[in-house]
Motif scaffolding. Structure first.
Motif, mmCIF file in Angstrom:
data_model
loop_
_atom_site.group_PDB
_atom_site.id
_atom_site.type_symbol
_atom_site.label_atom_id
_atom_site.label_comp_id
_atom_site.label_asym_id
_atom_site.label_seq_id
_atom_site.Cartn_x
_atom_site.Cartn_y
_atom_site.Cartn_z
ATOM 1 N N PHE A 185 0.828 -1.206 0.000
ATOM 2 C CA PHE A 185 0.000 0.000 0.000
ATOM 3 C C PHE A 185 0.862 1.255 0.000
ATOM 4 N N TRP A 186 1.837 1.323 0.902
ATOM 5 C CA TRP A 186 2.643 2.547 0.993
ATOM 6 C C TRP A 186 3.579 2.698 -0.204
ATOM 7 N N CYS A 187 4.029 1.602 -0.774
ATOM 8 C CA CYS A 187 4.806 1.708 -2.016
ATOM 9 C C CYS A 187 3.913 2.214 -3.145
ATOM 10 N N PHE A 188 2.674 1.746 -3.179
ATOM 11 C CA PHE A 188 1.729 2.227 -4.185
ATOM 12 C C PHE A 188 1.463 3.723 -4.003
ATOM 13 N N CYS A 189 1.332 4.169 -2.752
ATOM 14 C CA CYS A 189 1.143 5.602 -2.507
ATOM 15 C C CYS A 189 2.337 6.404 -3.033
ATOM 16 N N GLY A 190 3.551 5.851 -2.853
ATOM 17 C CA GLY A 190 4.724 6.531 -3.387
ATOM 18 C C GLY A 190 4.704 6.620 -4.899
ATOM 19 N N PHE A 191 4.267 5.568 -5.555
ATOM 20 C CA PHE A 191 4.151 5.598 -7.014
ATOM 21 C C PHE A 191 3.104 6.617 -7.442
ATOM 22 N N MET A 192 1.975 6.643 -6.721
ATOM 23 C CA MET A 192 0.907 7.577 -7.086
ATOM 24 C C MET A 192 1.334 9.030 -6.895
ATOM 25 N N GLU A 193 2.270 9.284 -5.979
ATOM 26 C CA GLU A 193 2.790 10.647 -5.849
ATOM 27 C C GLU A 193 3.453 11.103 -7.143
ATOM 28 N N LEU A 194 3.986 10.159 -7.898
ATOM 29 C CA LEU A 194 4.631 10.498 -9.160
ATOM 30 C C LEU A 194 3.627 10.686 -10.293
ATOM 31 N N VAL A 195 2.542 9.921 -10.272
ATOM 32 C CA VAL A 195 1.664 9.867 -11.451
ATOM 33 C C VAL A 195 0.225 10.237 -11.137
ATOM 34 N N HIS A 196 -0.073 10.741 -9.947
ATOM 35 C CA HIS A 196 -1.484 11.006 -9.615
ATOM 36 C C HIS A 196 -2.108 12.020 -10.562
ATOM 37 N N GLY A 197 -1.289 12.927 -11.106
ATOM 38 C CA GLY A 197 -1.834 13.898 -12.052
ATOM 39 C C GLY A 197 -2.391 13.260 -13.309
ATOM 40 N N ASN A 198 -1.911 12.067 -13.661
ATOM 41 C CA ASN A 198 -2.434 11.381 -14.842
ATOM 42 C C ASN A 198 -3.906 11.040 -14.699
ATOM 43 N N PHE A 199 -4.391 10.906 -13.467
ATOM 44 C CA PHE A 199 -5.746 10.445 -13.228
ATOM 45 C C PHE A 199 -6.681 11.564 -12.798
ATOM 46 N N GLU A 200 -6.232 12.795 -12.810
ATOM 47 C CA GLU A 200 -7.094 13.905 -12.442
ATOM 48 C C GLU A 200 -8.095 14.175 -13.553
ATOM 49 N N GLU A 201 -9.269 14.620 -13.151
ATOM 50 C CA GLU A 201 -10.362 14.797 -14.103
ATOM 51 C C GLU A 201 -10.029 15.826 -15.180
ATOM 52 N N SER A 202 -9.296 16.863 -14.842
ATOM 53 C CA SER A 202 -8.985 17.914 -15.819
ATOM 54 C C SER A 202 -8.067 17.433 -16.930
ATOM 55 N N GLN A 203 -7.283 16.382 -16.668
ATOM 56 C CA GLN A 203 -6.322 15.832 -17.621
ATOM 57 C C GLN A 203 -5.256 16.845 -18.046
#
Length: 617
Positions: A405-423
Motif C-alpha cells: 500500500f505505501w509503495c503504491f502511494c509513493g508511485f501515485m505521488e509520481l503519477v497522480h496527475g495522470n488520473f485527475e479529471e482535468s487531464q
C-alpha cells in the motif's frame, strides 16, 4: 436522409428519414445563388477496432445526460414520412453534438439558438462525416474546449476581414479561409503573416543582383513555405553508443550497507540501478527505497519504527470503509461506486499471472482492499480506472499488504496527475513529448501531422500507466525500477516513448500509413518490444540532446537541465518551441475571472476527422 431548399438567403437543412428499402443516404444542400445547389454523397470508410478496451482511449467523466427539450420554432416538419422530419435554417443552429465513440451506429443532435434540440439524426450506415464536411462549407464548426464531442457553430461573417488580409498580401494568395485558419491556429497564422512583412522589407533593403528587376518575384525555390519557420533550428550531433550494465545483485547491494544498516554512496547505487536494474531477489527490499516508503538515510531501527507506525496508520484507514454496513453503503453512492469499479477492474487485472490467476485467488482480495483503502487515503482522487494496473506489479513484488500500500502511494505521488479529471497533466506530457520529438526527428513529426496524428494521442495509454500494457510483465518490473531512480532526469518516460517511435519511424513513414494504420500499428506493438533495447535507445537520445550546445530552454526544462520557469498563470499553456507547421497545441481553458474568448480557444473541425461509424443497425 434527404434535403433541399432555401429560404431568403439562408441555407436550409431538410431531414426526412428514408424508407428501409430505399437507396443509400443522400445529403443535399442548396443556396440562392448563381451556382445552384451543392450536393454531397456520403462515402463510407471502414471502421477500425483499436485493439484494446475503449476505456483506455481517454479517462472520461460521467455526467448527467441533458433532457431533450421541445423543438423550437425553427424546426418545421416538412415531410409526410413521419414526425421525425424537419427543416431548419443553418443560421439558427447554435451547436452540434456527436455520439460517443464505440456505439454500433453514429448520431448527431442539432441545438438551436433558442436552446432547444431537434430530433437526433441517426446514421445506421454512416454519413456523419459527409454531413459535417458539407456544413463546414457554410458554417465555422469549432470543437468546444470543454467537450470534444460538441461543435460550436459560427457563421461565415468574415468577408471584410478576409478582403483586408488579401489586400495586405500578408497571407497566402488564396485568403478565403484565413479566418478559419486564424481561429484554428492564431499564433502560426499571425506570425506567418508578419514573416512576410519582414521578408518584404528585407528584400527591399537588400541590393538586387545585377540585371534583376526589384519588381520581379523571387525564384520559386526561394519562396517561403506555408506557415512559419522556427526561429531556432536545432542541429543535433551524432547519437552516442550506450551499453546497459548487468542488474544489481544482493551482493552489490550489501556493499552499500554501512553501520546501523544505513545505505552508503546512494547516488552511485541509484546510478547502478538506472544502468542495469535490479535482480529479482533484491526488488522486494529495494523497491521500498525507490518508492519513498523507506528513507535512503535511515538506519535499520528507524526503518522498523517507521514500518510499525505506517502499519497502524494503514489499518485505521482500512477500518473506515470496513466498518460501513451494507445499509450505509446503499446511501453512500461514492463509496459504492468506487467498490463496484474496483471489483470490476480487479477481476480482469493480470489474470494470466500465476499470482492472480484462479477465481478465489487471495491476491485479488488484497488488490481490492488496498485500492479501497487508497480511496480513504486520497479522498479527492479516489479510484480511477488504471490504478489497478499500477498496483498489481507492486503487490506481486512486495507480497505484503501494508508495505505494498505505501509503495503504491509513493508511485501515485509520481503519477497522480495522470488520473485527475482535468487531464491537464496528460495534456502537458503529450505537449512535452511532442516538443522532444520535434527536436529529435522533425521529419517524423511532419509525417504524423500530415496523417492527422500529430497530437500523439496514440501515446496516451503509454504515459497514463507507464507502458504497463506495452511490455511483458517481467519487463515492466525492469522498466519501472529504472524510471523510479529519477535518472538521468525527471522525464525519462517521455524519452522511452520517443525511443519506441524512433524504432518504428521507418515502418511508419515508408509504409505510407494513414491515421488508422498508425494507431493499429502502435497497438500491435504490445508485448513485442524489448525493454533493454528501448532503455538503451532512450538513454542515447538523452545524451544526444544534452550534448547539443544550442538546446532550446524549454527542452532543457523537460530534461531537468534547468529549473522550470515560474508559471505566469494558474493554468499555463504548454506550447513547444518547435511548433508543428500545420497544427497548434491545444489551448488551455480561459481563467475563471476573465471573459470568454472563443477565437483563441477553439479548434476548427478538420476536414478529415477521425470517427467511428457503425455499419450495423
Amino acid at each position: 436522409m434527404e434535403g433541399a431548399g432555401y429560404r431568403d438567403n439562408d441555407v436550409l437543412l431538410h431531414w426526412a428519414p428514408v424508407e428501409e428499402a430505399g437507396d443509400s443516404t443522400q445529403i443535399f444542400f442548396s443556396k440562392k445563388d448563381a451556382s445552384g445547389s451543392d450536393s454531397c454523397t456520403s462515402e463510407e470508410e471502414p471502421t477500425f477496432d483499436p485493439g484494446y478496451e475503449p476505456d483506455w482511449a481517454v479517462i472520461s467523466t460521467v455526467r448527467p445526460r441533458a433532457r431533450r427539450s421541445e423543438p423550437t420554432r425553427g424546426a418545421e416538419p416538412s415531410s409526410p414520412r413521419g414526425s421525425w422530419a424537419f427543416s431548419v435554417s443553418l443560421g439558427e443552429l447554435k451547436s452540434i453534438r456527436r455520439s460517443k465513440p464505440g456505439l454500433s451506429w453514429a448520431y448527431l443532435v442539432l441545438v438551436t439558438q433558442a436552446g432547444g434540440s431537434l430530433p437526433a439524426l441517426h446514421f445506421h450506415r454512416g454519413g456523419t462525416r459527409a454531413l459535417l464536411r458539407v456544413l463546414s462549407r457554410y458554417l465555422l464548426l469549432a470543437s468546444s474546449p470543454q467537450d470534444s464531442r460538441l461543435y460550436l457553430v459560427f457563421p461565415h461573417d468574415s468577408s471584410a476581414l478576409s478582403s483586408s488580409f488579401h489586400q495586405l498580401q500578408l497571407f497566402d494568395q488564396d485568403s478565403s479561409n484565413v479566418v478559419s485558419r486564424f481561429l484554428q491556429d492564431p499564433y502560426s497564422t499571425t506570425f506567418g503573416g508578419f514573416s512576410r512583412v519582414t521578408n518584404f522589407f528585407r528584400g527591399a533593403l537588400q541590393p538586387h543582383p545585377e540585371g534583376a528587376s526589384p519588381d520581379l518575384p523571387p525564384p520559386p525555390e526561394d519562396e517561403p513555405e506555408p506557415g512559419f519557420e522556427v526561429i531556432s533550428c536545432v542541429e543535433l550531433g551524432p547519437r552516442p553508443a550506450v551499453e546497459r550494465a548487468p542488474p544489481v545483485t544482493e551482493e552489490d547491494w550489501s556493499r552499500h550497507v554501512g553501520p546501523e544498516g544505513r545505505l552508503q554512496q546512494v547516488p552511485a547505487l541509484k546510478a547502478r540501478i538506472f544502468s542495469g536494474g535490479l535482480s529479482p531477489g533484491l526488488r522486494r527490499e529495494a523497491w521500498k527505497f525507490l518508492l519513498g516508503y523507506l528513507s535512503w538515510e535511515g538506519s535499520a531501527e528507524e526503518h522498523k519504527a517507521h514500518v510499525r507506525k505506517k502499519t497502524d496508520e494503514y489499518f485505521r484507514m482500512k477500518l473506515q470503509w470496513k466498518s460501513v454496513s451494507p445499509e450505509q453503503e446503499r446511501r453512500n453512492s461514492l463509496l459504492h461506486g468506487y467498490r463496484s469499479l474496483i471489483e470490476r477492474d480487479v477481476s480482469r487485472t493480470d489474470r494470466t499471472n500465476k499470482f492472480y490467476e484462479g477465481p478465489q485467488n487471495p491476491g485479488l482480495g488484497l488488490l481490492s482492499d488496498i485500492l479501497l483503502t487508497y480511496c480513504m487515503y486520497h479522498f479527492d482522487l479516489g479510484y480511477v480506472q488504471g490504478m489497478s494496473d499500477l498496483l498489481s506489479p507492486i503487490l506481486y513484488v512486495i507480497q505484503n499488504e501494508v508495505d505494498a500500500f505505501w509503495c503504491f502511494c509513493g508511485f501515485m505521488e509520481l503519477v497522480h496527475g495522470n488520473f485527475e479529471e482535468s487531464q491537464e497533466t496528460m495534456k502537458r506530457q503529450l505537449g512535452q513529448l511532442l516538443l522532444l520529438l520535434r527536436v529529435l526527428d522533425p521529419p517524423l513529426c511532419d509525417f504524423l501531422d500530415s496523417q492527422d496524428s500529430g497530437s500523439l494521442c496514440f501515446c496516451f495509454r503509454w504515459l497514463l500507466i507507464w507502458f504497463k500494457r506495452e511490455f511483458p510483465f517481467p519487463d515492466v518490473l525492469r522498466l519501472w525500477e529504472v524510471l523510479w531512480t529519477g535518472l538521468p532526469g525527471p522525464n525519462l518516460h517521455l524519452l522511452v516513448a520517443c525511443a519506441i517511435l524512433d524504432m518504428e519511424r521507418d515502418t511508419l513513414m515508408l509504409s505510407g500509413f494513414g491515421s488508422n494504420e498508425i494507431l493499429k500499428h502502435i497497438n500491435e506493438l504490445t508485448m513485442k518490444l524489448s525493454v533493454e533495447d528501448v532503455l538503451t535507445r532512450a538513454e542515447a537520445l538523452y545524451r544526444q540532446l544534452t550534448a547539443c550546445p544550442e538546446l532550446p530552454h524549454n527542452v532543457q526544462e523537460v530534461l531537468g537541465l534547468v529549473p522550470p520557469a515560474e508559471p505566469c498563470s494558474p493554468s499555463p499553456s504548454v506550447s513547444p518551441l518547435p511548433l508543428s507547421p500545420t497544427r497548434a497545441p491545444p489551448a488551455p481553458p480561459p481563467p475563471a475571472d476573465t471573459a470568454a474568448q472563443p477565437d483563441s480557444s477553439l479548434e476548427i473541425l478538420p476536414e478529415e476527422e477521425e470517427e467511428e461509424e457503425g455499419a450495423n443497425s
